[in-house]
Design a protein around this motif. Sequence first.
Motif, PDB file in Angstrom:
ATOM      1  N   GLY A  65      49.480  37.619  29.918  1.00 57.98           N
ATOM      2  CA  GLY A  65      48.251  38.380  30.008  1.00 57.98           C
ATOM      3  C   GLY A  65      47.220  37.977  28.972  1.00 57.98           C
ATOM      4  N   PRO A  66      46.051  38.590  29.009  1.00 55.56           N
ATOM      5  CA  PRO A  66      45.009  38.299  28.018  1.00 55.56           C
ATOM      6  C   PRO A  66      45.527  38.515  26.602  1.00 55.56           C
ATOM      7  CG  PRO A  66      44.132  39.610  29.822  1.00 55.56           C
ATOM      8  CD  PRO A  66      45.619  39.580  30.003  1.00 55.56           C
ATOM      9  N   GLY A  67      45.202  37.580  25.724  1.00 54.49           N
ATOM     10  CA  GLY A  67      45.639  37.691  24.345  1.00 54.49           C
ATOM     11  C   GLY A  67      47.133  37.534  24.155  1.00 54.49           C
ATOM     12  N   TYR A 186      49.733  28.242  45.121  1.00 51.84           N
ATOM     13  CA  TYR A 186      48.462  28.930  44.870  1.00 51.84           C
ATOM     14  C   TYR A 186      48.681  30.423  44.670  1.00 51.84           C
ATOM     15  CZ  TYR A 186      48.534  30.667  49.714  1.00 51.84           C
ATOM     16  OH  TYR A 186      48.880  31.291  50.885  1.00 51.84           O
ATOM     17  N   ALA A 187      47.675  31.082  44.119  1.00 55.02           N
ATOM     18  CA  ALA A 187      47.685  32.534  43.995  1.00 55.02           C
ATOM     19  C   ALA A 187      46.247  33.024  44.014  1.00 55.02           C
ATOM     20  CB  ALA A 187      48.380  32.983  42.718  1.00 55.02           C
ATOM     21  N   VAL A 188      46.047  34.208  44.578  1.00 59.59           N
ATOM     22  CA  VAL A 188      44.717  34.824  44.622  1.00 59.59           C
ATOM     23  C   VAL A 188      44.880  36.306  44.282  1.00 59.59           C
ATOM     24  CG1 VAL A 188      44.915  35.179  47.121  1.00 59.59           C
ATOM     25  CG2 VAL A 188      42.658  35.233  46.029  1.00 59.59           C
ATOM     26  N   SER A 189      44.016  36.811  43.396  1.00 61.38           N
ATOM     27  CA  SER A 189      44.171  38.176  42.889  1.00 61.38           C
ATOM     28  C   SER A 189      42.930  39.025  43.145  1.00 61.38           C
ATOM     29  CB  SER A 189      44.470  38.139  41.385  1.00 61.38           C
ATOM     30  OG  SER A 189      43.395  37.530  40.679  1.00 61.38           O
ATOM     31  N   GLY A 190      43.132  40.344  43.086  1.00 63.20           N
ATOM     32  CA  GLY A 190      42.034  41.277  43.274  1.00 63.20           C
ATOM     33  C   GLY A 190      42.426  42.663  42.791  1.00 63.20           C
ATOM     34  N   PHE A 191      41.524  43.624  42.989  1.00 62.49           N
ATOM     35  CA  PHE A 191      41.772  45.003  42.567  1.00 62.49           C
ATOM     36  C   PHE A 191      42.496  45.773  43.670  1.00 62.49           C
ATOM     37  CE2 PHE A 191      38.019  43.690  40.151  1.00 62.49           C
ATOM     38  CZ  PHE A 191      38.382  44.054  38.860  1.00 62.49           C
ATOM     39  N   ALA A 192      43.462  46.592  43.270  1.00 61.61           N
ATOM     40  CA  ALA A 192      44.248  47.340  44.248  1.00 61.61           C
ATOM     41  C   ALA A 192      43.453  48.457  44.912  1.00 61.61           C
ATOM     42  CB  ALA A 192      45.491  47.918  43.575  1.00 61.61           C
ATOM     43  N   ASP A 193      42.321  48.850  44.338  1.00 63.19           N
ATOM     44  CA  ASP A 193      41.536  49.928  44.944  1.00 63.19           C
ATOM     45  C   ASP A 193      40.619  49.430  46.056  1.00 63.19           C
ATOM     46  OD1 ASP A 193      39.519  48.632  43.571  1.00 63.19           O
ATOM     47  OD2 ASP A 193      39.137  50.264  42.152  1.00 63.19           O
ATOM     48  N   GLY A 194      40.684  48.138  46.357  1.00 70.26           N
ATOM     49  CA  GLY A 194      39.920  47.606  47.480  1.00 70.26           C
ATOM     50  C   GLY A 194      38.455  47.354  47.204  1.00 70.26           C
ATOM     51  N   ARG A 195      38.053  47.357  45.950  1.00 70.91           N
ATOM     52  CA  ARG A 195      36.635  47.144  45.652  1.00 70.91           C
ATOM     53  C   ARG A 195      36.197  45.711  46.000  1.00 70.91           C
ATOM     54  NH1 ARG A 195      36.747  47.704  39.144  1.00 70.91           N
ATOM     55  NH2 ARG A 195      38.449  49.123  39.730  1.00 70.91           N
ATOM     56  N   ALA A 206      38.101  32.435  34.407  1.00 70.69           N
ATOM     57  CA  ALA A 206      38.289  33.862  34.138  1.00 70.69           C
ATOM     58  C   ALA A 206      39.175  34.102  32.925  1.00 70.69           C
ATOM     59  CB  ALA A 206      38.889  34.547  35.367  1.00 70.69           C
ATOM     60  N   MET A 207      39.975  33.114  32.553  1.00 66.51           N
ATOM     61  CA  MET A 207      40.871  33.257  31.407  1.00 66.51           C
ATOM     62  C   MET A 207      40.219  32.889  30.082  1.00 66.51           C
ATOM     63  SD  MET A 207      44.324  31.692  33.186  1.00 66.51           S
ATOM     64  CE  MET A 207      45.327  31.741  31.700  1.00 66.51           C
ATOM     65  N   LYS A 208      38.992  32.383  30.120  1.00 61.41           N
ATOM     66  CA  LYS A 208      38.314  32.018  28.878  1.00 61.41           C
ATOM     67  C   LYS A 208      37.944  33.275  28.091  1.00 61.41           C
ATOM     68  CE  LYS A 208      36.398  27.703  30.689  1.00 61.41           C
ATOM     69  NZ  LYS A 208      35.167  26.959  31.068  1.00 61.41           N
ATOM     70  N   ALA A 215      36.274  39.946  36.964  1.00 61.25           N
ATOM     71  CA  ALA A 215      37.610  39.354  37.087  1.00 61.25           C
ATOM     72  C   ALA A 215      38.192  39.037  35.723  1.00 61.25           C
ATOM     73  CB  ALA A 215      37.546  38.087  37.940  1.00 61.25           C
ATOM     74  N   ALA A 216      37.360  38.485  34.844  1.00 63.41           N
ATOM     75  CA  ALA A 216      37.827  38.115  33.508  1.00 63.41           C
ATOM     76  C   ALA A 216      38.166  39.350  32.684  1.00 63.41           C
ATOM     77  CB  ALA A 216      36.756  37.291  32.795  1.00 63.41           C
ATOM     78  N   GLN A 217      37.288  40.354  32.709  1.00 65.89           N
ATOM     79  CA  GLN A 217      37.507  41.555  31.918  1.00 65.89           C
ATOM     80  C   GLN A 217      38.756  42.318  32.359  1.00 65.89           C
ATOM     81  OE1 GLN A 217      35.534  42.601  29.134  1.00 65.89           O
ATOM     82  NE2 GLN A 217      34.971  40.463  29.402  1.00 65.89           N
ATOM     83  N   ALA A 218      39.079  42.209  33.642  1.00 63.48           N
ATOM     84  CA  ALA A 218      40.265  42.893  34.167  1.00 63.48           C
ATOM     85  C   ALA A 218      41.531  42.066  34.015  1.00 63.48           C
ATOM     86  CB  ALA A 218      40.052  43.229  35.640  1.00 63.48           C
ATOM     87  N   GLY A 219      41.383  40.822  33.590  1.00 62.38           N
ATOM     88  CA  GLY A 219      42.549  39.966  33.427  1.00 62.38           C
ATOM     89  C   GLY A 219      43.072  39.379  34.721  1.00 62.38           C
ATOM     90  N   LEU A 220      42.227  39.335  35.760  1.00 58.04           N
ATOM     91  CA  LEU A 220      42.693  38.873  37.069  1.00 58.04           C
ATOM     92  C   LEU A 220      42.920  37.362  37.123  1.00 58.04           C
ATOM     93  CD1 LEU A 220      40.633  41.267  39.328  1.00 58.04           C
ATOM     94  CD2 LEU A 220      43.116  41.166  39.117  1.00 58.04           C
ATOM     95  N   GLY A 221      42.255  36.607  36.248  1.00 61.76           N
ATOM     96  CA  GLY A 221      42.560  35.190  36.162  1.00 61.76           C
ATOM     97  C   GLY A 221      43.979  34.980  35.647  1.00 61.76           C
TER      98      GLY A 221
END
Length: 247
Positions: A65-67, A186-195, A206-208, A215-221
């Motif tokens: 995860g991030p950090g 491959y992998a593709v990610s998103g929010f579970a609330d459907g936004r 997104a990981m930078k 996407a970056a702030q949520a850690g989806l990368g």
Amino acid sequence: MAVTAATCVVLGLGLIGGAVTGSWLTGDDADGPGSPGAFTAAGELWHGVPVDRLFPPTVRGDGAGPGGSDRTWTRIAVAPDTGCKDAFDPLLRQALAPVGCLRLLRATYVDATRSHVTTVGLLFTKADAAGMTSLKARFRKEGLDRRTDLLPLPYAAKGTDAEGFGKNQRASWTLSVLTDAPAVVYAVSGFADGRTVAGPQPAADAMKPDSTTAAAQAGLGHEAKGLADRVERGLRKTVTSTTEKPS
């Protein structure tokens, strides 16, 4: 019924020699990694070991995860093994066409907070080593793994946290063309609330640390990259453990 059938899909190892497989993973065989025998062995993987070995019910992502935070993902759906027609955006399907589609396996996971969903896939191709090397070179040269019009599609299983995970919900993704095996991970990610996500971002961006996208702030990368990496590692580990000869 479909999930049950998919769970019975197996990755074939019955005809693979331990020495050949070992060279693919460790490079300590005389032929070396990426040898013709090792490449052929890797291409046999989709019909002998239970799919749970490729897509475990739970995946640990220590430091993913991030950090450097830890992650845990739980599998919530396994797709029936299929062709590639409905798994990729049209342009990505076209870009992958030169290597062909032998078998596609997919699973969708949710994170421990049940706020993120990620579909991870393993595409086994019909290509030889030269074909995979050529495709990887083209993806690198043309930046095809970074274009937002060449994205994998999610597997949005009904009755799960990923039910609302559609084309417009894709937030981050990663795609890797292997050259020592006829496979694409491959992998593709998103929010579970459907936004809806207006601008999907490649996982590498997104990981930078300085990235400020949703996407970056949520850690989806990290979600996409972490799961894709562990599925690829699991593929190699499965070959080793299944074909290892008793001492």
